[in-house]
Design a protein around this motif. Structure first.
Motif, short mmCIF file in Angstrom:
data_model
loop_
_atom_site.label_atom_id
_atom_site.label_comp_id
_atom_site.label_asym_id
_atom_site.label_seq_id
_atom_site.Cartn_x
_atom_site.Cartn_y
_atom_site.Cartn_z
N GLY A 23 -6.99 40.18 -14.10
CA GLY A 23 -6.03 39.17 -14.51
C GLY A 23 -5.58 39.35 -15.94
O GLY A 23 -6.25 40.00 -16.74
N GLN A 24 -4.42 38.75 -16.25
CA GLN A 24 -3.83 38.80 -17.58
C GLN A 24 -3.40 37.40 -17.96
O GLN A 24 -2.85 36.67 -17.13
N ALA A 25 -3.67 37.00 -19.20
CA ALA A 25 -3.22 35.70 -19.71
C ALA A 25 -2.61 35.92 -21.09
O ALA A 25 -3.33 36.12 -22.06
N ASN A 26 -1.29 35.91 -21.16
CA ASN A 26 -0.57 36.03 -22.42
C ASN A 26 -0.07 34.64 -22.79
O ASN A 26 0.74 34.06 -22.06
N VAL A 27 -0.57 34.10 -23.89
CA VAL A 27 -0.23 32.73 -24.27
C VAL A 27 0.46 32.71 -25.62
O VAL A 27 0.18 33.53 -26.49
N SER A 28 1.38 31.76 -25.79
CA SER A 28 2.10 31.60 -27.04
C SER A 28 2.12 30.13 -27.41
O SER A 28 2.63 29.29 -26.65
N ASN A 29 1.50 29.80 -28.55
CA ASN A 29 1.42 28.42 -29.02
C ASN A 29 0.88 27.50 -27.92
O ASN A 29 1.46 26.45 -27.62
N ALA A 30 -0.22 27.90 -27.32
CA ALA A 30 -0.82 27.19 -26.19
C ALA A 30 -2.21 26.68 -26.55
O ALA A 30 -2.87 27.20 -27.45
N THR A 31 -2.67 25.69 -25.80
CA THR A 31 -4.01 25.15 -26.05
C THR A 31 -5.11 26.12 -25.67
O THR A 31 -6.20 26.08 -26.25
N GLU A 32 -4.82 27.03 -24.70
CA GLU A 32 -5.88 27.90 -24.22
C GLU A 32 -5.33 29.02 -23.35
O GLU A 32 -4.19 28.96 -22.88
N ALA A 33 -6.16 30.02 -23.15
CA ALA A 33 -5.93 31.06 -22.14
C ALA A 33 -7.01 30.86 -21.08
O ALA A 33 -8.19 30.73 -21.41
N VAL A 34 -6.61 30.82 -19.81
CA VAL A 34 -7.54 30.48 -18.73
C VAL A 34 -7.56 31.59 -17.68
O VAL A 34 -6.51 32.07 -17.24
N PHE A 35 -8.77 31.97 -17.28
CA PHE A 35 -8.97 32.83 -16.11
C PHE A 35 -9.79 32.03 -15.11
O PHE A 35 -10.91 31.62 -15.42
N ASP A 36 -9.24 31.80 -13.93
CA ASP A 36 -9.96 31.00 -12.94
C ASP A 36 -9.72 31.54 -11.54
O ASP A 36 -8.63 32.03 -11.23
N GLY A 37 -10.76 31.48 -10.70
CA GLY A 37 -10.65 31.90 -9.32
C GLY A 37 -10.62 33.40 -9.13
O GLY A 37 -10.29 33.88 -8.05
N LEU A 38 -10.98 34.15 -10.19
CA LEU A 38 -10.93 35.62 -10.11
C LEU A 38 -12.31 36.26 -9.99
O LEU A 38 -12.41 37.48 -9.80
N PHE A 39 -13.37 35.48 -10.09
CA PHE A 39 -14.72 36.01 -9.92
C PHE A 39 -15.00 36.20 -8.43
O PHE A 39 -14.70 35.32 -7.62
N THR A 40 -15.57 37.35 -8.07
CA THR A 40 -15.92 37.63 -6.67
C THR A 40 -17.28 38.30 -6.61
O THR A 40 -17.83 38.74 -7.63
N SER A 41 -17.80 38.45 -5.40
CA SER A 41 -19.10 39.10 -5.21
C SER A 41 -19.04 40.60 -5.48
O SER A 41 -20.08 41.26 -5.52
N ASP A 42 -17.85 41.15 -5.69
CA ASP A 42 -17.73 42.58 -6.00
C ASP A 42 -18.25 42.92 -7.39
O ASP A 42 -18.52 44.09 -7.68
N TYR A 43 -18.34 41.92 -8.27
CA TYR A 43 -18.66 42.16 -9.67
C TYR A 43 -19.77 41.22 -10.15
O TYR A 43 -19.81 40.05 -9.79
N LYS A 44 -20.66 41.74 -10.95
CA LYS A 44 -21.68 40.93 -11.61
C LYS A 44 -21.39 40.77 -13.10
O LYS A 44 -21.83 39.80 -13.72
N ILE A 45 -20.67 41.72 -13.68
CA ILE A 45 -20.33 41.70 -15.10
C ILE A 45 -18.82 41.67 -15.26
O ILE A 45 -18.10 42.41 -14.59
N TYR A 46 -18.35 40.81 -16.16
CA TYR A 46 -16.92 40.69 -16.44
C TYR A 46 -16.68 40.89 -17.93
O TYR A 46 -17.50 40.48 -18.77
N LYS A 47 -15.56 41.54 -18.26
CA LYS A 47 -15.18 41.75 -19.65
C LYS A 47 -13.81 41.13 -19.87
O LYS A 47 -12.92 41.24 -19.03
N ILE A 48 -13.65 40.48 -21.02
CA ILE A 48 -12.34 39.97 -21.44
C ILE A 48 -12.03 40.58 -22.79
O ILE A 48 -12.85 40.55 -23.70
N TYR A 49 -10.83 41.16 -22.90
CA TYR A 49 -10.36 41.70 -24.17
C TYR A 49 -9.13 40.91 -24.61
O TYR A 49 -8.29 40.53 -23.77
N GLY A 50 -9.01 40.68 -25.91
CA GLY A 50 -7.85 39.99 -26.44
C GLY A 50 -7.33 40.69 -27.68
O GLY A 50 -8.10 41.26 -28.45
N TYR A 51 -6.00 40.65 -27.87
CA TYR A 51 -5.41 41.25 -29.06
C TYR A 51 -4.19 40.43 -29.47
O TYR A 51 -3.72 39.56 -28.72
N ASP A 52 -3.66 40.71 -30.67
CA ASP A 52 -2.54 39.95 -31.24
C ASP A 52 -2.82 38.45 -31.20
O ASP A 52 -1.97 37.63 -30.86
#
Length: 197
Positions: A23-52
């Motif tokens: 997933g991708q969350a590009n926000v501008s002047n927002a209260t938050e960036a949200v990732f939801d409903g993307l976790f599955t049994s295929d993965y045990k470890i998740y990474k989030i990277y952010g820039y700018d």
């Protein structure tokens, strides 16, 4: 490119699909960036990277909350510890710890916090961010995350790195993660990846 099975020549192979963009969350002047409903049994470890990343107010810090069944948990379930490195124009290099959020394991707070000096509100001096989240869908145990946040201070003469670790003191599964400005809106680009089991 890989060595062939006879170990005699190079050949093209398939790119590993173990590290998958979810997933991708590009926000501008927002209260938050949200990732939801993307976790599955295929993965045990998740990474989030952010820039700018920068703040849209003059006094702000990053904080994080989890989602349960699509809704934000702002209850008293969060403990964290943070440490930082710092330098300025003197230069007065420092290494230290901070006490925002809740470092008292018997008295959790309402969010994981990275509060050191306020991060920049100047888009020409953006910040960079990384988070690792472990095993969010497994019931019966606390959830853990680690983060790194590299930034200029609101004062252009300050540069810091904030490194932290948090425990969500609940044994239920979580459906997502929220990256927020504790003191106001934020701008930034965030990408979620899953690492296959």
């Amino acid at each position: 490119v890989k060595v062939n099975s006879g170990a005699s020549a190079l050949e093209f192979g398939t790119v590993s699909s173990d590290f998958v963009k979810l997933g991708q969350a590009n926000v501008s002047n927002a209260t938050e960036a949200v990732f939801d409903g993307l976790f599955t049994s295929d993965y045990k470890i998740y990474k989030i990277y952010g820039y700018d990343i920068y703040s849209n107010v003059t006094s702000n810090d990053l904080q994080f909350r989890v989602n349960q069944n699509g809704s934000q948990d702002s209850g008293s379930n969060y403990n964290n510890t943070n440490w930082m490195t710092y330098t300025d124009t003197t230069p007065s290099h420092q290494i230290g710890v901070q006490t925002s959020g809740s470092i008292d394991m018997n008295s959790p707070g309402s969010a994981w916090s990275t509060n050191f000096d306020d991060f920049t509100n100047d888009s020409t001096r953006p910040a960079f961010f990384e988070m690792t989240l472990a095993d969010p869908l497994t019931d019966g145990k606390y959830k853990m995350a680690e983060w790194h946040f590299w930034f200029h201070g609101r004062n252009a003469d300050i540069m810091q790195s904030a490194n932290g670790h948090g425990v969500w003191k609940d044994t239920q599964d979580i459906s997502g993660i929220r990256i927020q400005g504790a003191g106001g809106n934020i701008t930034g680009n965030f990408t979620l990846y899953g690492i296959k089991n």
